[in-house]
Design a protein around this motif. Structure first.
Motif, PDB file in Angstrom:
ATOM      1  N   UNK A 168       0.655  -1.178   0.017  1.00  0.00           N
ATOM      2  CA  UNK A 168      -0.048  -0.096   0.120  1.00  0.00           C
ATOM      3  C   UNK A 168       0.730   1.096  -0.043  1.00  0.00           C
ATOM      4  N   UNK A 169       1.884   1.501   0.781  1.00  0.00           N
ATOM      5  CA  UNK A 169       2.730   2.447   1.008  1.00  0.00           C
ATOM      6  C   UNK A 169       3.688   2.545  -0.639  1.00  0.00           C
ATOM      7  N   UNK A 170       3.984   1.494  -1.062  1.00  0.00           N
ATOM      8  CA  UNK A 170       4.655   1.618  -2.461  1.00  0.00           C
ATOM      9  C   UNK A 170       3.798   2.311  -3.480  1.00  0.00           C
ATOM     10  N   UNK A 207      17.152  -2.276  12.245  1.00  0.00           N
ATOM     11  CA  UNK A 207      15.483  -1.951  11.675  1.00  0.00           C
ATOM     12  C   UNK A 207      15.470  -1.247  10.462  1.00  0.00           C
ATOM     13  N   UNK A 208      16.742  -1.346   9.670  1.00  0.00           N
ATOM     14  CA  UNK A 208      16.669  -0.526   8.271  1.00  0.00           C
ATOM     15  C   UNK A 208      16.814  -1.670   7.245  1.00  0.00           C
ATOM     16  N   UNK A 209      15.738  -1.651   5.976  1.00  0.00           N
ATOM     17  CA  UNK A 209      15.878  -2.635   5.158  1.00  0.00           C
ATOM     18  C   UNK A 209      15.694  -1.733   3.843  1.00  0.00           C
ATOM     19  N   UNK A 210      16.434  -2.293   2.750  1.00  0.00           N
ATOM     20  CA  UNK A 210      16.230  -1.571   1.651  1.00  0.00           C
ATOM     21  C   UNK A 210      15.602  -2.416   0.362  1.00  0.00           C
ATOM     22  N   UNK A 211      14.587  -1.963  -0.081  1.00  0.00           N
ATOM     23  CA  UNK A 211      13.861  -2.982  -1.115  1.00  0.00           C
ATOM     24  C   UNK A 211      13.918  -1.942  -2.440  1.00  0.00           C
ATOM     25  N   UNK A 212      13.914  -2.783  -3.532  1.00  0.00           N
ATOM     26  CA  UNK A 212      13.705  -2.340  -4.944  1.00  0.00           C
ATOM     27  C   UNK A 212      12.439  -2.749  -5.512  1.00  0.00           C
ATOM     28  N   UNK A 213      11.826  -1.916  -6.132  1.00  0.00           N
ATOM     29  CA  UNK A 213      10.473  -2.195  -6.499  1.00  0.00           C
ATOM     30  C   UNK A 213      10.812  -2.875  -8.076  1.00  0.00           C
ATOM     31  N   UNK A 214       9.767  -3.625  -8.242  1.00  0.00           N
ATOM     32  CA  UNK A 214       9.908  -4.464  -9.565  1.00  0.00           C
ATOM     33  C   UNK A 214       9.463  -3.710 -10.446  1.00  0.00           C
ATOM     34  N   UNK A 215       8.510  -2.930 -10.210  1.00  0.00           N
ATOM     35  CA  UNK A 215       7.706  -2.054 -11.145  1.00  0.00           C
ATOM     36  C   UNK A 215       8.591  -0.731 -11.549  1.00  0.00           C
ATOM     37  N   UNK A 216       8.467  -0.395 -12.622  1.00  0.00           N
ATOM     38  CA  UNK A 216       8.911   1.277 -12.939  1.00  0.00           C
ATOM     39  C   UNK A 216       8.399   2.343 -12.237  1.00  0.00           C
ATOM     40  N   UNK A 259      11.744   5.802 -13.571  1.00  0.00           N
ATOM     41  CA  UNK A 259      12.729   5.811 -12.544  1.00  0.00           C
ATOM     42  C   UNK A 259      12.503   4.272 -11.880  1.00  0.00           C
ATOM     43  N   UNK A 260      13.601   3.871 -11.120  1.00  0.00           N
ATOM     44  CA  UNK A 260      13.581   2.845 -10.146  1.00  0.00           C
ATOM     45  C   UNK A 260      13.223   3.445  -8.861  1.00  0.00           C
ATOM     46  N   UNK A 261      12.395   2.422  -8.433  1.00  0.00           N
ATOM     47  CA  UNK A 261      11.899   2.954  -6.941  1.00  0.00           C
ATOM     48  C   UNK A 261      12.667   2.018  -5.836  1.00  0.00           C
ATOM     49  N   UNK A 262      13.177   2.774  -5.028  1.00  0.00           N
ATOM     50  CA  UNK A 262      13.970   2.034  -3.766  1.00  0.00           C
ATOM     51  C   UNK A 262      13.406   2.658  -2.524  1.00  0.00           C
ATOM     52  N   UNK A 263      13.021   1.578  -1.602  1.00  0.00           N
ATOM     53  CA  UNK A 263      12.120   2.080  -0.535  1.00  0.00           C
ATOM     54  C   UNK A 263      12.854   1.553   0.897  1.00  0.00           C
ATOM     55  N   UNK A 264      13.084   2.646   1.627  1.00  0.00           N
ATOM     56  CA  UNK A 264      14.047   2.212   2.917  1.00  0.00           C
ATOM     57  C   UNK A 264      12.785   2.095   3.770  1.00  0.00           C
ATOM     58  N   UNK A 265      12.645   0.737   4.449  1.00  0.00           N
ATOM     59  CA  UNK A 265      11.611   0.610   5.270  1.00  0.00           C
ATOM     60  C   UNK A 265      12.376   0.227   6.748  1.00  0.00           C
ATOM     61  N   UNK A 266      11.917   1.177   7.702  1.00  0.00           N
ATOM     62  CA  UNK A 266      12.626   1.284   8.800  1.00  0.00           C
ATOM     63  C   UNK A 266      11.766   0.775   9.936  1.00  0.00           C
ATOM     64  N   UNK A 267      11.816  -0.334  10.689  1.00  0.00           N
ATOM     65  CA  UNK A 267      10.936  -0.746  11.549  1.00  0.00           C
ATOM     66  C   UNK A 267      11.592  -1.765  12.507  1.00  0.00           C
ATOM     67  N   UNK A 268      11.907  -1.181  13.736  1.00  0.00           N
ATOM     68  CA  UNK A 268      11.565  -0.018  14.309  1.00  0.00           C
ATOM     69  C   UNK A 268      12.478   1.152  13.908  1.00  0.00           C
ATOM     70  N   UNK A 269      11.991   2.307  14.133  1.00  0.00           N
ATOM     71  CA  UNK A 269      13.001   3.570  13.981  1.00  0.00           C
ATOM     72  C   UNK A 269      13.379   3.843  15.327  1.00  0.00           C
ATOM     73  N   UNK A 270      14.485   4.458  15.184  1.00  0.00           N
ATOM     74  CA  UNK A 270      15.394   4.836  16.504  1.00  0.00           C
ATOM     75  C   UNK A 270      14.701   6.360  16.780  1.00  0.00           C
ATOM     76  N   UNK A 271      14.099   6.497  17.776  1.00  0.00           N
ATOM     77  CA  UNK A 271      13.646   7.811  18.055  1.00  0.00           C
ATOM     78  C   UNK A 271      14.578   8.996  17.894  1.00  0.00           C
TER      79      UNK A 271
END
Length: 161
Positions: A22-24, A91-100, A105-117
């Motif tokens: 949903x976020x992507x 908590x930091x993961x980096x994903x690359x979207x398969x769809x343009x 452009x190429x979408x890279x998503x940094x998903x951070x769970x949990x964040x460090x306040x």
């Protein structure tokens, strides 16, 4: 592991997966309609929610440079003597979207769970701490890889399944 515990674990993973999808989709729409921060403009990056996303829109011909800088970023976080940086890495993961993405452009998503306040997630700062002699070249490669900048999203859990 009991059956009920396994069901809870599976449900949590499915819920996180749905949230990422949903976020992507939201990120792609935002990338097409809203002005994004440029990489150069990030003096500091802190999350206010318990989970965070940063969507990075990268030029298709600059993905190797972007990923090389991300590997150096991971090295910087893992090798740090700062316990806050080590917690960020956990908590930091980096994903690359398969769809343009927007404008191919190429979408890279940094998903951070949990964040460090209160922690600073600015790439330039983290790289400067670990690799001061290399930071200029690394940051130029990072900054020049962007097709449309970044979009930051702070997330608060509303419903957990």
């Amino acid at each position: 592991m009991r059956f009920g515990d396994r069901q809870t674990s599976v449900r949590r993973h499915v819920g996180v997966g749905c949230a990422i999808i949903a976020t992507l989709v939201t990120g792609i729409v935002m990338g097409m309609t809203f002005h994004l921060d440029t990489a150069e403009a990030q003096a500091s990056r802190s999350f206010s929610g318990g989970t965070g996303l940063i969507m990075n829109y990268v030029k298709p011909d600059a993905t190797e440079d972007f990923e090389a800088v991300m590997r150096k970023l991971g090295d910087a976080l893992h090798q740090s003597d700062n316990p806050e940086r080590v917690r960020q890495a956990e908590g930091w993961k980096i994903y690359r979207a398969q769809e343009p993405g927007p404008s191919n452009s190429v979408l890279y998503v940094w998903f951070v769970d949990p964040t460090v306040s209160g922690a600073d997630y600015a790439v330039s700062q983290i790289l400067n701490e670990a690799f001061p002699a290399e930071v200029q070249a690394l940051y130029e490669a990072f900054s020049n890889s962007f097709a449309g900048g970044q979009a930051m999203v702070n997330l608060d859990l509303v419903v957990g399944f």
